[in-house]
Design an enzyme around this catalytic site. Structure first.
Site, PDB file in Angstrom:
ATOM      1  N   TYR A   1      62.490 -30.583  51.169  1.00 19.61           N
ATOM      2  CA  TYR A   1      64.019 -30.978  50.093  1.00 19.61           C
ATOM      3  C   TYR A   1      64.798 -29.854  50.241  1.00 19.61           C
ATOM      4  CZ  TYR A   1      67.894 -33.063  47.542  1.00 19.61           C
ATOM      5  OH  TYR A   1      68.903 -33.283  47.182  1.00 19.61           O
TER       6      TYR A   1
ATOM      7  N   SER B   1      72.553 -23.977  39.645  1.00 19.95           N
ATOM      8  CA  SER B   1      73.310 -24.721  39.959  1.00 19.95           C
ATOM      9  C   SER B   1      73.300 -26.162  39.213  1.00 19.95           C
ATOM     10  CB  SER B   1      71.417 -25.465  40.674  1.00 19.95           C
ATOM     11  OG  SER B   1      71.476 -24.556  41.269  1.00 19.95           O
TER      12      SER B   1
ATOM     13  N   ARG C   1      64.415 -28.502  44.068  1.00 20.52           N
ATOM     14  CA  ARG C   1      63.795 -28.314  44.155  1.00 20.52           C
ATOM     15  C   ARG C   1      62.732 -27.517  42.769  1.00 20.52           C
ATOM     16  NH1 ARG C   1      65.435 -23.520  42.618  1.00 20.52           N
ATOM     17  NH2 ARG C   1      68.126 -24.512  41.514  1.00 20.52           N
TER      18      ARG C   1
ATOM     19  N   LYS D   1      68.217 -21.039  49.469  1.00 20.28           N
ATOM     20  CA  LYS D   1      67.547 -20.043  48.359  1.00 20.28           C
ATOM     21  C   LYS D   1      66.690 -18.621  48.914  1.00 20.28           C
ATOM     22  CE  LYS D   1      71.231 -21.813  46.036  1.00 20.28           C
ATOM     23  NZ  LYS D   1      71.133 -22.746  46.022  1.00 20.28           N
TER      24      LYS D   1
HETATM   25  P1  GTP Z   1      75.276 -25.986  43.667  1.00 17.81           P
HETATM   26  O1  GTP Z   1      74.924 -26.724  44.639  1.00 17.81           O
HETATM   27  O2  GTP Z   1      73.280 -27.048  42.759  1.00 17.81           O
HETATM   28  O3  GTP Z   1      74.460 -24.958  43.224  1.00 17.81           O
HETATM   29  O4  GTP Z   1      75.716 -26.477  42.317  1.00 17.81           O
HETATM   30  P2  GTP Z   1      77.441 -26.561  42.296  1.00 17.81           P
HETATM   31  O5  GTP Z   1      77.785 -25.181  41.429  1.00 17.81           O
HETATM   32  O6  GTP Z   1      78.249 -26.161  43.621  1.00 17.81           O
HETATM   33  O7  GTP Z   1      77.793 -27.384  41.080  1.00 17.81           O
HETATM   34  P3  GTP Z   1      79.005 -29.082  41.440  1.00 17.81           P
HETATM   35  O8  GTP Z   1      80.339 -27.963  42.281  1.00 17.81           O
HETATM   36  O9  GTP Z   1      78.350 -29.514  43.190  1.00 17.81           O
HETATM   37  O10 GTP Z   1      79.032 -30.099  40.327  1.00 17.81           O
HETATM   38  C1  GTP Z   1      77.663 -30.286  39.891  1.00 17.81           C
HETATM   39  C2  GTP Z   1      78.688 -30.720  38.171  1.00 17.81           C
HETATM   40  O11 GTP Z   1      78.997 -30.943  38.338  1.00 17.81           O
HETATM   41  C3  GTP Z   1      79.245 -32.443  39.711  1.00 17.81           C
HETATM   42  O12 GTP Z   1      79.123 -33.927  38.931  1.00 17.81           O
HETATM   43  C4  GTP Z   1      80.766 -32.105  38.835  1.00 17.81           C
HETATM   44  O13 GTP Z   1      81.371 -33.498  39.021  1.00 17.81           O
HETATM   45  C5  GTP Z   1      80.898 -31.532  37.279  1.00 17.81           C
HETATM   46  N1  GTP Z   1      82.210 -30.364  36.965  1.00 17.81           N
HETATM   47  C6  GTP Z   1      82.082 -29.548  38.062  1.00 17.81           C
HETATM   48  N2  GTP Z   1      83.580 -28.758  38.060  1.00 17.81           N
HETATM   49  C7  GTP Z   1      83.544 -29.748  36.268  1.00 17.81           C
HETATM   50  C8  GTP Z   1      84.545 -29.051  35.391  1.00 17.81           C
HETATM   51  O14 GTP Z   1      85.066 -28.192  35.029  1.00 17.81           O
HETATM   52  N3  GTP Z   1      84.268 -29.850  34.230  1.00 17.81           N
HETATM   53  C9  GTP Z   1      83.507 -30.948  33.874  1.00 17.81           C
HETATM   54  N4  GTP Z   1      83.498 -32.176  32.900  1.00 17.81           N
HETATM   55  N5  GTP Z   1      82.304 -30.702  35.066  1.00 17.81           N
HETATM   56  C10 GTP Z   1      82.315 -30.326  36.293  1.00 17.81           C
HETATM   57  C1  SPV Z   2      70.974 -25.176  43.757  1.00 19.10           C
HETATM   58  O1  SPV Z   2      70.162 -25.448  43.540  1.00 19.10           O
HETATM   59  O2  SPV Z   2      71.324 -23.596  44.048  1.00 19.10           O
HETATM   60  C2  SPV Z   2      71.641 -25.044  45.529  1.00 19.10           C
HETATM   61  C3  SPV Z   2      70.288 -26.341  46.227  1.00 19.10           C
HETATM   62  O3  SPV Z   2      72.509 -25.227  45.839  1.00 19.10           O
HETATM   63  S1  SPV Z   2      69.134 -26.591  46.982  1.00 19.10           S
HETATM   64  O4  SPV Z   2      69.498 -26.264  47.567  1.00 19.10           O
HETATM   65  O5  SPV Z   2      67.982 -26.884  46.401  1.00 19.10           O
HETATM   66  O6  SPV Z   2      68.691 -24.944  46.533  1.00 19.10           O
HETATM   67 MN    MN Z   3      72.897 -23.593  44.738  1.00 15.49          MN
END
Ligand code: GTP
Ligand code: SPV
Ligand code: MN
Length: 594
Positions: free
Chosen positions: A201, A252, A73, A210
């Protein structure tokens, strides 16, 4: 007589001048045909849009490589357009609507020439839900059309439902020529309209996510009395079989998807998934807060996803659920034609192709998969999908969790004293930046409610709106802050995270049910160590104490930053938040004296 929808599509076609217009019906057959078109006909930057992956190991999976300058983004190119700049607030880029439209008309004139315009009819939310919204997106790439088919409930029945009304959220999207200088994501909340040019993207292009479900919906929520939030929704089943529903807001790439489908490290607990990114929250007639997930798929971060960290996502990705699954900007195993990323299962393949399609150079220190490489997959593939996921009413929320990436200061978990105190805790949230947006990674920035890039109006009004919603509830959710990312002086994570986070969720449920008491500190209530189930964990008492320490000096510094941040919202800042601020400041200085 043409309907308002037909007239609108016609007008946009006159401006963008596609070779063909194709109205999507949302069927799976159609999604497969669009993939075929992306493989055989459509080109972006001279490259095929999709590449088929190893179908035996990854059923229905395809690889997409985006333009190398178009991988996240772009918050600096994202605007909200109200007649009055103050409405947008300092948390948004602002442009006057007429000026924005004149610029966008120029950039869009003939931008679809040589391409097909896909008309995508879809709902955000289950079609039977009183909270759902009918939307139409126009796009000129099969990648966005298929991605929207996975992420939303797309169906031709929505065209009928819209009928002769003009009550639908409009999205106009074109990849343009992918020139970052001509890339803009423009929101017109007063006209129910999002206009995006120059990017293909994620959040820039899949407008249901979003743009509509957060920026536009947050504005609508302000007018109509509800909340649109960057939150996961999950059900936590305790050993006695009872399910408690909670939401969690995290910026994110800070752990939402992992939390939403966590495999519990404590026996007897089970997590049920309802959503991994966005929640729409309404006060129900019973005085509780009810949550629905407007989406129907995951657009999740690939790096770090493995059988060890998130086995349920691996099962989701490998399931033959008929709906296509897309990998964007991951690396590729050149021998087996399987997707690959840093932190995946198994050794690094010998013949590794990087996210740009070039052989990965072992001697270089570059990542083979882009750090923001992602997968797009249907929520219905999930083995942990909650029975309530399609319930039009949603689920009642008992606790709201706020978390960020903080290597220092912020404790593992802490409960706010009440709703206004929780709103203040969420408003002062900070997080270290990640690769999900195009900016320097690892810099601490304030990110209230994890909504800084997504709140479609001034956050001063937003905090006021949160406080108002609190007053309408007789049984508000309890509010908790968490931080899975605390590091020791050598830079190692102090808490194991992932499946072990259930230990924190268990304490949260105990606090909700009144079977734990915790210990009061100036910033909120933290667990007494004996209230946490640490069986089977190899963490010393000293580390555990450190995870709950409230360091008055560190907090004083934090509050200074919070003050600078909140002052930007000037007259729009609710007095109640400043009162919370003063109370905390006072309690911290008393603690320091004692
Ligand atoms: P968006 O889709 O961008 O909104 O992200 P999200 O908040 O869903 O993040 P996601 O769960 O994909 O995690 C992002 C990163 O954080 C990954 O590389 C995970 O491996 C790491 N991660 C998630 N949970 C944990 C945790 O409890 N501990 C640690 N150390 N890393 C974590
Ligand atoms: C985020 O950035 O919080 C996402 C990915 O979940 S996007 O759809 O690019 O916003
Ligand atoms: Mn997100």
């Amino acid at each position: 007589m043409a309907t308002p929808l037909e007239r609108w599509v016609d007008e946009q076609a006159k401006l963008t001048k596609p070779d063909k217009i194709y109205w999507c019906n949302g069927s799976l057959d159609e999604a497969r045909k669009l993939i075929e078109i992306g493989i055989r006909e459509e080109r972006i930057n001279g490259q095929p849009v999709f590449q088929e992956l190893n179908q035996k190991a990854w059923p229905n999976a395809y690889l997409h490589r985006s333009h190398p300058t178009d991988v996240a983004r772009t918050e600096h190119l994202t605007y909200v357009c109200y007649p009055d700049r103050l409405t947008a607030g300092p948390n948004n880029n602002w442009m006057a609507p007429e000026e924005a439209k004149a610029m966008m008309r120029k950039l869009s004139d003939g931008c679809m020439t040589g391409r097909t315009m896909y008309v995508l009819p879809y709902m955000m939310g289950h079609p039977d839900s009183p909270y759902a919204k009918a939307c139409i997106q126009l796009t000129d790439t099969s990648y966005v059309a298929v991605s929207m088919r996975i992420m939303t409930r797309m169906s031709k029945t929505i065209i009928k439902r819209i009928g002769n009304s003009d009550d639908f959220v409009r999205g106009l999207h074109s990849i343009g020529d992918l020139d970052p200088e001509k890339r803009f994501i423009m929101h017109f909340p007063l006209e129910n309209f999002v206009w995006s040019v120059g990017s293909g993207y994620g959040g820039n292009a899949l407008l249901g996510k979003k743009c509509i479900s957060l920026r536009m919906a947050s504005w609508l929520g302000l007018q109509e009395g509800w909340l649109a939030e960057h939150m996961v929704i999950l059900g936590i089943q305790s050993p006695d079989g009872e399910v408690t529903y909670v939401t969690a807001a995290m910026p994110s790439a800070c752990g939402k998807t992992n939390l939403a489908m966590m495999e519990s490290a404590l026996p007897g607990y089970k997590i049920w998934t309802l959503g991994d990114d966005i929640a729409w929250l309404n006060v129900g007639p019973d005085g509780r807060l009810w949550a629905i997930n407007p989406e129907a798929g995951f657009f999740g971060v690939a790096p770090g996803t493995s059988m060890k960290t998130n086995p349920n996502m691996m099962r989701t990705l490998k399931k033959d659920g008929f709906c296509p699954t897309i990998f964007t900007n991951t690396a590729l195993n050149g021998d087996t034609n399987e997707p690959w990323w840093e932190g995946s299962d198994g050794a690094r393949p010998k013949n590794l192709i990087d996210w740009q399609g070039k052989p990965w150079d072992r001697a270089s220190d570059t990542k083979a998969a882009h750090p923001n490489s992602r997968f797009t997959v249907s929520i219905y593939n999930t083995p942990t999908l909650s029975e309530e996921a399609d319930n039009p009413k949603g689920v009642p929320i008992s606790a709201m969790i706020f978390g960020g990436k903080r290597t220092k200061l912020i404790p593992l978990v802490c409960e706010s004293f009440d709703w206004p105190n929780g709103v203040f805790a969420a408003a002062r949230m900070g997080s270290e930046t990640t690769a999900a947006a195009a900016h320097r990674v690892g810099v601490l920035r304030r990110d209230p409610m994890a909504m800084l890039p997504f709140c479609g109006y001034s956050m001063g009004d937003y905090f006021g709106h949160w406080l108002k919603i609190g007053k309408r509830m007789t049984k508000p959710p309890k509010i908790f802050s968490v931080n899975w990312f605390r590091q020791d002086d050598s830079g190692n994570f102090m808490w194991p995270g992932f499946g072990d986070n259930i230990r924190v969720l268990e304490w949260i449920i105990k606090m909700v049910k009144g079977s734990a008491k915790g210990r009061r500190t100036p910033i909120g209530i933290v667990p007494n160590l004996e209230e946490l189930n640490l069986t089977g964990l190899n963490i010393g008492k000293e580390t555990m104490c450190k995870l709950f320490e409230v360091n008055p000096e560190g907090w004083k510094h934090e509050l200074g930053e919070v003050k600078t941040f909140l002052r930007q919202f000037a007259d729009k800042m609710p007095e109640e938040i400043w009162q919370q601020y003063k109370d905390l400041e006072k309690q911290l200085s008393e603690k320091q004296l004692s």
